[in-house]
Design a protein around this motif. Structure first.
Motif, PDB file in Angstrom:
ATOM      1  N   ASN A 163      24.840  66.723  25.011  1.00  0.00           N
ATOM      2  CA  ASN A 163      24.988  68.102  25.471  1.00  0.00           C
ATOM      3  C   ASN A 163      23.614  68.550  25.948  1.00  0.00           C
ATOM      4  O   ASN A 163      22.605  67.964  25.554  1.00  0.00           O
ATOM      5  CB  ASN A 163      25.426  69.046  24.343  1.00  0.00           C
ATOM      6  CG  ASN A 163      26.858  68.847  23.900  1.00  0.00           C
ATOM      7  OD1 ASN A 163      27.113  68.457  22.773  1.00  0.00           O
ATOM      8  ND2 ASN A 163      27.803  69.137  24.767  1.00  0.00           N
ATOM      9  N   ARG A 199      30.257  60.242  25.897  1.00  0.00           N
ATOM     10  CA  ARG A 199      29.584  60.941  24.808  1.00  0.00           C
ATOM     11  C   ARG A 199      29.005  59.923  23.843  1.00  0.00           C
ATOM     12  O   ARG A 199      28.940  58.742  24.126  1.00  0.00           O
ATOM     13  CB  ARG A 199      30.571  61.857  24.069  1.00  0.00           C
ATOM     14  CG  ARG A 199      31.168  62.959  24.908  1.00  0.00           C
ATOM     15  CD  ARG A 199      30.104  63.972  25.351  1.00  0.00           C
ATOM     16  NE  ARG A 199      30.677  65.061  26.111  1.00  0.00           N
ATOM     17  CZ  ARG A 199      30.783  66.299  25.675  1.00  0.00           C
ATOM     18  NH1 ARG A 199      30.372  66.633  24.479  1.00  0.00           N
ATOM     19  NH2 ARG A 199      31.303  67.228  26.447  1.00  0.00           N
ATOM     20  N   GLY A 228      30.237  65.922  20.328  1.00  0.00           N
ATOM     21  CA  GLY A 228      29.939  67.125  21.087  1.00  0.00           C
ATOM     22  C   GLY A 228      29.801  68.355  20.219  1.00  0.00           C
ATOM     23  O   GLY A 228      30.551  68.550  19.263  1.00  0.00           O
TER      24      GLY A 228
END
Length: 161
Positions: A78, A124, A43
């Motif tokens: 993201n 993620r 991230g």
């Protein structure tokens, strides 16, 4: 199934912030006929990503290019606004591509997704680096822990080149 050395990257398009504003870019535009270092972070703005992993690639950008690399890209699960803000804040805008895999679909297609819900991040990307030549994976180094940036670090990639 996780992508492997010798595999061709799947096709996709990404949105990224550039000095001229947001643009759509494709895997063909990024990788076709080029030697590209692609690295992934869990991230933007997370500690290891911001303090360790990304700075290594920014600091070693010229050394990587001198070794025959045509381009460098970072990808994270993201949105492009977050990736653009991260690029701007870190001084990376215009130096490397900051690719937004906003829903994680590309990361999942590579088999490199990780459930980091225990740390409050949700699904993620695993932390990795790969060398891609003309869309084909030539090397792939995946970190065992998302908090590490050793085998996927810029200096490790430089050593391979």
């Amino acid at each position: 199934m996780t992508i492997a050395i010798g595999d061709t990257l799947p096709s996709a398009s990404f949105k990224e912030k550039t000095v001229d504003g947001p643009v759509e870019t494709s895997t063909d535009a990024l990788f076709k006929g080029k030697k590209v270092v692609l690295f992934a972070v869990p991230g933007a703005f997370t500690p290891t990503c911001t303090l360790n992993h990304l700075p290594g690639y920014l600091d070693n950008r010229e050394a990587l290019l001198a070794k025959g690399v045509d381009d460098i890209a970072v990808i994270a699960v993201n949105d492009w606004h977050v990736m653009g803000a991260w690029a701007t804040q870190t001084g990376g805008l215009g130096k490397i591509h900051f690719l937004a895999d906003w829903d994680g679909s590309y990361t999942k297609s590579l088999g490199l997704d990780a459930d980091l819900s225990a740390g409050g991040l949700g699904v993620r990307s695993k932390r990795y680096s790969m060398l891609v030549e003309d869309g084909v994976v030539k090397s792939l180094d995946i970190e065992e822990s998302p908090g590490q940036a050793t085998v996927s670090a810029a200096d490790a990639m430089l050593a391979k080149l």
